[in-house]
Enzyme design. Sequence first.
Site, PDB file in Angstrom:
ATOM      1  N   GLU A   1      57.063  69.167  12.244  1.00  0.00           N
ATOM      2  CA  GLU A   1      58.343  69.856  12.469  1.00  0.00           C
ATOM      3  C   GLU A   1      59.486  68.873  12.714  1.00  0.00           C
ATOM      4  O   GLU A   1      59.392  68.029  13.603  1.00  0.00           O
ATOM      5  CB  GLU A   1      58.189  70.801  13.674  1.00  0.00           C
ATOM      6  CG  GLU A   1      59.421  71.633  13.928  1.00  0.00           C
ATOM      7  CD  GLU A   1      59.213  72.697  15.024  1.00  0.00           C
ATOM      8  OE1 GLU A   1      58.077  73.179  15.194  1.00  0.00           O
ATOM      9  OE2 GLU A   1      60.200  73.017  15.710  1.00  0.00           O
TER      10      GLU A   1
ATOM     11  N   HIS B   1      68.585  70.955  13.658  1.00  0.00           N
ATOM     12  CA  HIS B   1      67.526  71.332  12.728  1.00  0.00           C
ATOM     13  C   HIS B   1      68.010  71.218  11.298  1.00  0.00           C
ATOM     14  O   HIS B   1      67.304  70.745  10.432  1.00  0.00           O
ATOM     15  CB  HIS B   1      67.146  72.801  12.952  1.00  0.00           C
ATOM     16  CG  HIS B   1      65.944  72.970  13.833  1.00  0.00           C
ATOM     17  ND1 HIS B   1      64.704  72.566  13.467  1.00  0.00           N
ATOM     18  CD2 HIS B   1      65.808  73.494  15.071  1.00  0.00           C
ATOM     19  CE1 HIS B   1      63.844  72.830  14.426  1.00  0.00           C
ATOM     20  NE2 HIS B   1      64.496  73.392  15.428  1.00  0.00           N
TER      21      HIS B   1
ATOM     22  N   LYS C   1      56.263  77.417  23.757  1.00  0.00           N
ATOM     23  CA  LYS C   1      55.994  76.824  22.436  1.00  0.00           C
ATOM     24  C   LYS C   1      56.779  75.513  22.309  1.00  0.00           C
ATOM     25  O   LYS C   1      56.288  74.527  21.752  1.00  0.00           O
ATOM     26  CB  LYS C   1      56.365  77.823  21.335  1.00  0.00           C
ATOM     27  CG  LYS C   1      55.878  77.427  19.939  1.00  0.00           C
ATOM     28  CD  LYS C   1      56.822  76.536  19.183  1.00  0.00           C
ATOM     29  CE  LYS C   1      56.319  76.264  17.786  1.00  0.00           C
ATOM     30  NZ  LYS C   1      57.213  75.395  17.016  1.00  0.00           N
TER      31      LYS C   1
ATOM     32  N   ASP D   1      41.585  67.528  21.466  1.00  0.00           N
ATOM     33  CA  ASP D   1      41.428  68.896  20.972  1.00  0.00           C
ATOM     34  C   ASP D   1      42.643  69.729  21.387  1.00  0.00           C
ATOM     35  O   ASP D   1      42.734  70.192  22.527  1.00  0.00           O
ATOM     36  CB  ASP D   1      40.123  69.461  21.576  1.00  0.00           C
ATOM     37  CG  ASP D   1      39.828  70.884  21.153  1.00  0.00           C
ATOM     38  OD1 ASP D   1      40.712  71.548  20.589  1.00  0.00           O
ATOM     39  OD2 ASP D   1      38.695  71.329  21.405  1.00  0.00           O
TER      40      ASP D   1
HETATM   41  C1  MEV Z   1      60.924  75.557  18.011  1.00  0.00           C
HETATM   42  O1  MEV Z   1      59.804  74.910  17.449  1.00  0.00           O
HETATM   43  C2  MEV Z   1      60.858  75.538  19.522  1.00  0.00           C
HETATM   44  C3  MEV Z   1      61.945  76.339  20.231  1.00  0.00           C
HETATM   45  O2  MEV Z   1      61.934  77.683  19.760  1.00  0.00           O
HETATM   46  C4  MEV Z   1      61.643  76.279  21.710  1.00  0.00           C
HETATM   47  C5  MEV Z   1      62.520  77.179  22.559  1.00  0.00           C
HETATM   48  O3  MEV Z   1      63.009  78.201  22.057  1.00  0.00           O
HETATM   49  O4  MEV Z   1      62.662  76.856  23.753  1.00  0.00           O
HETATM   50  C6  MEV Z   1      63.316  75.792  19.927  1.00  0.00           C
END
Ligand code: MEV
Length: 437
Positions: free
Chosen positions: A87, A385, A271, A287
Amino acid sequence: MLAWQIMTTSSRLPGFYNKTQSERLQAIGEQAGLTPEELAAFSAGLSPDGADHMIENVVCLYSLPFGIATNFRVNNKEVLVPMVIEEPSVVAGASLAARLAREGGGYVASSDEPVMIAQMQILDLVNPHAARLALLAHKARILEFVATTDPVIIKLGGGPRDIDVRLIEDSPIGPMVVLHLLYDCRDAMGANTVNTAAEALRPMVEEITGGRVALRILSNLADHRLARATCAIPASALAFDQFDGEDVRDRIIEAYAFAAADPYRAATHNKGIMNGVDAVVIVTGNDWRAIEAGAHAYAARSGRYTSLSQWGKDSKGNLVGTLEMPMAVGIVGGATKVHPTARLALKIMSIQSARELAEVIVSVGLAQNFAAIRALATEGIQRGHMSLHARQLAMAAGATGDLIEQISAQMVREKQVRLDRAQALVEEIKSYLPEES
Ligand code: MEV
């Protein structure tokens, strides 16, 4: 520290981003004291033969980008952090966060002893309460026996530490007793060690309880093996573009509050943490599914899924972040030892123990979380991004060399970051170039 190991003198590598891949590798090699053979091993990576010994039915190898996050200071040690991830923006985000965290001294991290849990499910009990007490009464005997199952780990200072016996009164098949064996795995992740111990313990547990042992397996909710990191970033360091530092701090705290209160947001917030965590877990051959499982189960430990990190301010007005989560990673055994690039990743970070690795990983998770919510709470996530995404599209459209930067910058300016636009720009530029003879 072992004599041959060289500590990174500074993880601040200004201009690293603008270097070529081979210049970057050379800079990392110098910092980490890599030999020419080790540098060559980077290009070679895992061999097909090595892969055949790792899993079944191998047909080829699959590659991912290996990047280095700069600027990290963890427990006063400079650390260059290798990350494997597909990513865009993750490596850049971690590096930016670590640069700002340095202004407050970097990350302070700690971890528990590397104690894993092996679970044994005990069924067909006439009296589950009595079985539970019987196991507790035989604790010394159980621990003494388990200490014989892996002499190597005992020599290294690990081994069984304790037991915990839980009674689950209500399940789809009625009550059951669950024995937790707490086992210090030292520098191993420990899955094999604790699974072997639990298998070996089965007859003794059946004899003590009069029941039948069904499952014997580790728990990925490794809540005796937590790692934690904190950082305090001066508000002044947070200012950028039109954003005032205190404003950025308060927006970050608001973003955290959203994740703390709402599971839908917490999943995405966590995430973002795992973007950093997994990239280092993967590069070190650990892992990552185990770490993911443990992280999300830990985030739901109160019965409601919530944020793994917390953000607030201290009396000096600094932005203070904390992250605590299970971190069952090893530096011996499994892919960590077999995968040549994983070994080099540990060397680049000059990691001496599984706990030290856990502490770096949780610091990277906190950094990544900061980078994501800072962007979300201020300029929005798409700007950063988009420029990276635009470069990928330019390459996919056939641009090479300087053209990649030119075409991606053009698409970002036009706010038209799409493959068809990249293709059109490549065609347009090619039409100006002299025909190749
Ligand atoms: C994207 O890979 C991760 C985000 O969505 C984390 C977040 O929203 O805090 C940008």
